[in-house]
Design a protein around this motif. Structure first.
Motif, PDB file in Angstrom:
ATOM      1  N   UNK A 106       0.667  -1.028   0.008  1.00  0.00           N
ATOM      2  CA  UNK A 106      -0.200  -0.101   0.028  1.00  0.00           C
ATOM      3  C   UNK A 106       0.974   1.253   0.034  1.00  0.00           C
ATOM      4  N   UNK A 107       1.948   1.174   0.673  1.00  0.00           N
ATOM      5  CA  UNK A 107       2.821   2.335   0.678  1.00  0.00           C
ATOM      6  C   UNK A 107       3.486   2.723  -0.592  1.00  0.00           C
ATOM      7  N   UNK A 108       3.946   1.574  -1.040  1.00  0.00           N
ATOM      8  CA  UNK A 108       4.563   1.411  -2.720  1.00  0.00           C
ATOM      9  C   UNK A 108       3.528   2.259  -3.689  1.00  0.00           C
ATOM     10  N   UNK A 109       2.416   1.458  -3.436  1.00  0.00           N
ATOM     11  CA  UNK A 109       1.446   1.971  -4.802  1.00  0.00           C
ATOM     12  C   UNK A 109       0.817   3.281  -4.458  1.00  0.00           C
ATOM     13  N   UNK A 215      14.936  15.636  -3.110  1.00  0.00           N
ATOM     14  CA  UNK A 215      13.520  15.684  -2.642  1.00  0.00           C
ATOM     15  C   UNK A 215      12.549  14.405  -3.212  1.00  0.00           C
ATOM     16  N   UNK A 216      13.345  13.489  -3.736  1.00  0.00           N
ATOM     17  CA  UNK A 216      12.853  12.229  -4.057  1.00  0.00           C
ATOM     18  C   UNK A 216      12.155  11.270  -3.180  1.00  0.00           C
ATOM     19  N   UNK A 217      10.678  11.062  -3.159  1.00  0.00           N
ATOM     20  CA  UNK A 217      10.126  10.278  -2.045  1.00  0.00           C
ATOM     21  C   UNK A 217      10.347   8.850  -2.218  1.00  0.00           C
ATOM     22  N   UNK A 218      11.185   8.258  -1.137  1.00  0.00           N
ATOM     23  CA  UNK A 218      11.047   6.883  -1.116  1.00  0.00           C
ATOM     24  C   UNK A 218      10.014   6.309  -0.223  1.00  0.00           C
ATOM     25  N   UNK A 219       9.429   5.154  -0.253  1.00  0.00           N
ATOM     26  CA  UNK A 219       8.439   4.737   0.570  1.00  0.00           C
ATOM     27  C   UNK A 219       9.064   4.200   2.068  1.00  0.00           C
TER      28      UNK A 219
END
Length: 243
Positions: A106-109, A215-219
């Motif tokens: 759910x976090x990845x998607x 600023x790239x978002x990682x889960x």
């Protein structure tokens, strides 16, 4: 393993439908594209996907690859849990892994860590103290508080300095819930493992030509989940059960 495949099939459906506000349990299973009601032969985990070449028999639309992927991952989680601890604690560990798998997906998607799911993870972690000698209930409770507080403080400091959010609101709750399973002593290893996995993900993105910047978002929730389950396997393999 077989139970894991069945659980994985349910989890894959939940991961797809819950964010859309669709019922996971009501009604018959159906194709997500055409609504075709699936027969028993079309609901066999992994095997149905292979036999149908990854397509709906009715409309020919591609079946989300999430389905077989989640099913296989859930089977692996269940198999490893029972392998290292063939008792009630092993079943508890399988539950831990399945909840982590769901949260990670759910976090990845969707960059979403549902409160109901993290609360379930935390409560089940506390109850699991009845099945294993370590970590103790006290260590688990401290882990829950320390896990949440540590990331919540970091998030607040970051926002105060940078004037923007640098962490999702579910991440501190996720680490707190993991602490309820692993105890406070394992929390630094969870964060270290998550950081290492995050670095590997960033490197793979760069190798594939994807831009990676500050600023790239990682889960983070997904990264912590990936780090946490192997740590539980280690604990289970080295700690005797209560009975």
């Amino acid at each position: 393993m077989l139970l894991g495949l069945v659980v994985g099939s349910f989890l894959a459906t939940l991961i797809i439908r819950w964010p859309e506000g669709r019922s996971v349990v009501a009604g018959r299973s159906a194709c997500d594209h055409c609504g075709h009601n699936l027969r028993a032969g079309e609901l066999i985990p992994v095997l149905s996907f292979v036999l149908q070449a990854g397509k709906c028999r009715q409309c020919g639309a591609a079946i989300a690859r999430d389905h077989p992927g989640i099913e296989l991952a859930a089977a692996l989680v269940g198999g490893l849990s029972v392998l290292v601890s063939p008792d009630g604690n092993g079943l508890a560990g399988a539950l831990f892994g399945w909840l982590l798998l769901t949260l990670a997906a759910l976090d990845v998607k969707h960059h979403w860590l549902p409160d109901r799911l993290t609360a379930t993870l935390a409560i089940s972690g506390v109850l699991a103290s009845l099945l294993s000698a370590a970590p103790s209930l006290e260590d688990r409770l401290i882990g829950g508080v320390a896990g949440f507080a540590s990331l919540a403080i970091i998030a607040a400091l970051y926002k105060g300095i940078r004037k923007r959010d640098g962490m999702g609101g579910g991440d501190p709750k996720m680490l707190g819930a993991i602490g309820c399973w692993l105890g406070w002593q394992m929390l630094p290893l969870v964060l270290l493992g998550a950081s290492l996995v995050g670095i590997l993900v960033a490197i793979s993105w760069r190798l594939r030509g994807k831009s990676v910047a500050a600023g790239t978002m990682l889960p983070l929730g997904s990264l912590m989940a990936i780090a946490a389950f192997p740590l539980w396997l280690f604990q289970a393999a080295t700690v005797a059960p209560l009975y």
